[in-house]
Each structure stands twice: as structure tokens, then as C-alpha cells.
Scaffold this motif. Sequence first.
Motif, PDB file in Angstrom:
ATOM      1  N   UNK A   1       6.309 -22.505 -78.274  1.00 47.47           N
ATOM      2  CA  UNK A   1       6.555 -22.159 -77.077  1.00 47.47           C
ATOM      3  C   UNK A   1       6.513 -22.675 -75.868  1.00 47.47           C
ATOM      4  N   UNK A   2       8.111 -22.881 -74.867  1.00 45.19           N
ATOM      5  CA  UNK A   2       8.506 -24.189 -74.275  1.00 45.19           C
ATOM      6  C   UNK A   2       8.291 -23.559 -73.422  1.00 45.19           C
ATOM      7  N   UNK A   3       7.596 -23.685 -72.160  1.00 46.59           N
ATOM      8  CA  UNK A   3       8.257 -23.329 -70.575  1.00 46.59           C
ATOM      9  C   UNK A   3       8.510 -24.580 -69.326  1.00 46.59           C
ATOM     10  N   UNK A   4       9.311 -24.262 -68.918  1.00 48.40           N
ATOM     11  CA  UNK A   4      10.206 -25.128 -67.808  1.00 48.40           C
ATOM     12  C   UNK A   4      10.392 -24.707 -66.206  1.00 48.40           C
ATOM     13  N   UNK A   5       9.949 -24.366 -65.587  1.00 49.90           N
ATOM     14  CA  UNK A   5      10.523 -24.726 -64.014  1.00 49.90           C
ATOM     15  C   UNK A   5      11.322 -25.549 -63.501  1.00 49.90           C
ATOM     16  N   UNK A   6      12.624 -25.790 -63.041  1.00 49.06           N
ATOM     17  CA  UNK A   6      13.323 -26.368 -62.704  1.00 49.06           C
ATOM     18  C   UNK A   6      14.297 -25.521 -61.250  1.00 49.06           C
ATOM     19  N   UNK A   7      15.191 -26.247 -61.078  1.00 46.39           N
ATOM     20  CA  UNK A   7      15.480 -25.450 -59.954  1.00 46.39           C
ATOM     21  C   UNK A   7      17.568 -25.745 -60.227  1.00 46.39           C
ATOM     22  N   UNK A   8      17.771 -23.975 -59.979  1.00 50.57           N
ATOM     23  CA  UNK A   8      18.993 -23.613 -60.307  1.00 50.57           C
ATOM     24  C   UNK A   8      19.917 -23.139 -58.906  1.00 50.57           C
ATOM     25  N   UNK A   9      20.919 -23.816 -59.370  1.00 51.99           N
ATOM     26  CA  UNK A   9      21.756 -23.479 -57.554  1.00 51.99           C
ATOM     27  C   UNK A   9      23.207 -22.356 -57.904  1.00 51.99           C
ATOM     28  N   UNK A  10      22.429 -21.352 -57.589  1.00 45.25           N
ATOM     29  CA  UNK A  10      23.194 -20.007 -57.294  1.00 45.25           C
ATOM     30  C   UNK A  10      23.891 -19.449 -56.457  1.00 45.25           C
ATOM     31  N   UNK A  11      25.017 -19.998 -55.852  1.00 43.04           N
ATOM     32  CA  UNK A  11      26.207 -19.532 -54.979  1.00 43.04           C
ATOM     33  C   UNK A  11      25.915 -19.859 -54.428  1.00 43.04           C
ATOM     34  N   UNK A  12      25.190 -21.269 -54.132  1.00 44.67           N
ATOM     35  CA  UNK A  12      25.052 -21.442 -52.966  1.00 44.67           C
ATOM     36  C   UNK A  12      23.485 -21.927 -52.102  1.00 44.67           C
TER      37      UNK A  12
END
Length: 174
Positions: free
Chosen positions: A68-79
Amino acid sequence: MKVAVGTVNPVKVNAVKNVFSKLFEGVEVEGRKVGSGVPDQPFGTDTIKGAINRAKNAYRTGDYDYGVGIEAGLTDVEGYVLDIQFCAVFDGLDCTIGCGSGFQYPSTVLAEVLTGREVGDVMSELTGIENLGQKSGAIGYLSRGILDRTQLTEQSVLMAMIPRLNPKLYRSLE
């Protein structure tokens, strides 16, 4: 059943243990220190790649039924920049993916992250809570304790298990 989690962060390991124990009997869950192959503060698709790499790398560290791999990150969703946590579950052949709820950070936090700092470090500094990511997490602080990092992680783990809980349905969609 033996499960390797691609991290030694106790919040993430416990979240996997909580979900798998509800789904299966006799589950052993171990945290394994493995690389993600992505930057420490992932953005966009690097977040999913990191989860997949962690799952596969954890699986390969021993004789496990699942990695199991878990990664949190930042994603641009419509600005809008959202923190989204992804989970990958690997069984040696197939990888399934899920994610938890996404949320926004204050603009002051994002500004610091865009200079190269990690969200966890910025949030620990802002809140005065050392190792916030190994406790209630930023989500615990920002939601005033209504949702903590363990619960958020459990969401992503459960979502990654959905195809495995419904194999006949998912095979019929191929």
C-alpha cells in the motif's frame, strides 16, 4: 494476510490497519521505509505516481499479499489548489487507486510551498505543533478536529480497495 505500507509514518500505517482490519480477518500490517520516486512535496500527477511507487516498493520488501502506498500532494483543479491524498494498493499484478477528500490551504501556506518548502513543515511552523503530519495533520487543525489525518487517510485506502471488494463488477467493465 500480510500488508506492507510504503511508509513508517504511524498515522498512515494505522489508517491502513484500521481499514484492512474491517475488511479482512487476521491482518498483519507493517510500515516499510521505501522511496516514492517523486519530490518530497509532490504536485499534480506526481502524487499518484508517488503512491503507486510506494505500493510497489513496499510489496517488494518481503512476502506480502498487498503493498500500500499513500501520498498527499497539491493538485490544481480549475484554479483551486487542493491537497489530495492518493492511495495505491498493489498485489504483485494489479494496482488499484483511490483518493480522499481534497481541501484548500490558506494562501500564506501555498506561497511558502511554492518557494520549495513542504506543506507539513509550513503547517507545523504556523500552528506551533511539532510533527503535525504524524498527529492530527493539517486537516485536523484546519477542520477544528472534525476530521483528522487518520480519517482522511482511511478514506483514500478504502477508495483504493473498492475494485477489490467488487471484483466481478470491475472485471465486467473491462
